[in-house]
Design an enzyme around this catalytic site. Structure first.
Site, short mmCIF file in Angstrom:
data_model
loop_
_atom_site.label_atom_id
_atom_site.label_comp_id
_atom_site.label_asym_id
_atom_site.label_seq_id
_atom_site.Cartn_x
_atom_site.Cartn_y
_atom_site.Cartn_z
N SER A 1 0.71 -0.95 0.27
CA SER A 1 0.22 -0.09 0.12
C SER A 1 1.07 1.24 0.23
O SER A 1 1.86 1.23 -0.87
CB SER A 1 -0.90 -0.07 1.45
N TYR B 1 -4.76 7.40 -7.22
CA TYR B 1 -4.19 6.83 -6.83
C TYR B 1 -4.74 6.17 -5.18
O TYR B 1 -4.21 4.95 -4.72
CB TYR B 1 -2.48 7.22 -6.63
N LYS C 1 -5.56 2.75 -3.67
CA LYS C 1 -4.50 2.25 -2.41
C LYS C 1 -5.70 2.38 -1.53
O LYS C 1 -5.82 1.06 0.09
CB LYS C 1 -3.51 2.94 -2.15
#
Length: 275
Positions: free
Chosen positions: A135, A149, A153
């Site tokens: 992560s 992004y 995650k």
């Protein structure tokens, strides 16, 4: 120590390559995936049959299952699976194209999901295993210009926390590694960028300066080798672990702010409950 079998995605460079080397150096076996396995030739020359290079695009679910099956068939076990393949999409939320957003989620979320699903039957059957999801501090906090992004995650964090509870009774561990800034090409050649909207240029500049301030000195990727092995070899591996010296400070500030906000608005929350 009995040799373990690792399956690592994205081993051509960065963390994936460093961690493959860490495993191989101590005598373990590694199924190493990359879009281009030519990048692994030097490791094959050095470690021979201990490394199994597999050409893989993690977006291909069928190929993910075939790659994991090949690794298990070749080495006879599957002890550690590391979902490392991924990239960063740069762009303000308004700037993201549909292709930008879908591609980010496909790789960072679904790629990890498919590999995880492929590995679980083997781990359940042997009654052991460790799934490591790469992560980011961006998986628990968020900043401008990398919203897609962060979305990927945060999704990885959510399904992995649920997964940890689902597979605990099978003897399978799950760990989310949350790195800060490191000297990799994550924000360089490996990154993808959306088409800029000029109105956001001042915000983009401000975001870049704040990012530099948060991580004045990037971490050394090779130093993560020993850190990773400590996580892997722990009797009770953590669900979450930061890599780097900056994430704890970022997370503390963010979570203290969240708690203060929730407490301030708790009367409204209670009002909404009714009764």
């Amino acid at each position: 120590m009995t040799a373990k079998t690792w399956f690592i995605t994205g081993t051509s460079k960065g963390f994936g390559r460093e961690w493959a080397i860490a495993a191989l150096e101590r005598g373990d076996r590694v199924a190493a995936t990359a879009r281009n396995t030519d990048t692994l030739k030097d490791l094959v020359e050095q470690y021979g049959d201990a490394i199994l290079p597999i050409e893989l695009d993690v977006n291909d679910r069928a190929a993910d299952f075939a790659a994991v099956e090949l690794a298990h068939k070749t080495f006879g076990s599957l002890d550690i699976v590391i979902n490392n393949a991924g990239y960063g999409q740069f762009g303000m939320i308004e700037e993201l194209s549909e292709e930008d957003a879908r591609a980010q989620i496909e790789t960072n979320v679904f790629g990890a999901l498919w590999v995880t699903q492929a590995a679980l039957p083997f781990m359940r059957e042997q009654g052991s295993g460790h799934i490591v999801q790469v992560s980011s501090i961006g998986g628990i906090s968020a900043f401008p210009n990398v919203g897609a992004y962060h979305a990927s995650k945060w999704a990885l964090e959510g399904f992995s926390q649920a997964l940890a509870q689902e597979v605990e009774d099978f003897g399978i561990h799950v760990t989310l590694i949350e790195p800060g800034g490191f000297s990799t090409d994550w924000s360089g050649p490996s990154a993808k960028k959306s088409t800029d909207i000029a109105a956001y240029d001042p915000i983009r500049d401000k975001a870049a300066k704040l990012r530099s301030a948060r991580q004045a000195t990037p971490g050394d990727p090779s130093a993560t080798r020993s850190a990773l092995l400590k996580v892997i070899d722990a009797e009770k591996p953590p669900l979450r672990v930061f890599f780097g010296d900056a994430p704890l400070q970022i997370a503390t500030k963010d979570y203290e702010s969240r708690l203060a906000n929730w407490r301030e608005w708790q009367p409204v929350a209670v009002e909404a409950h009714g009764g």
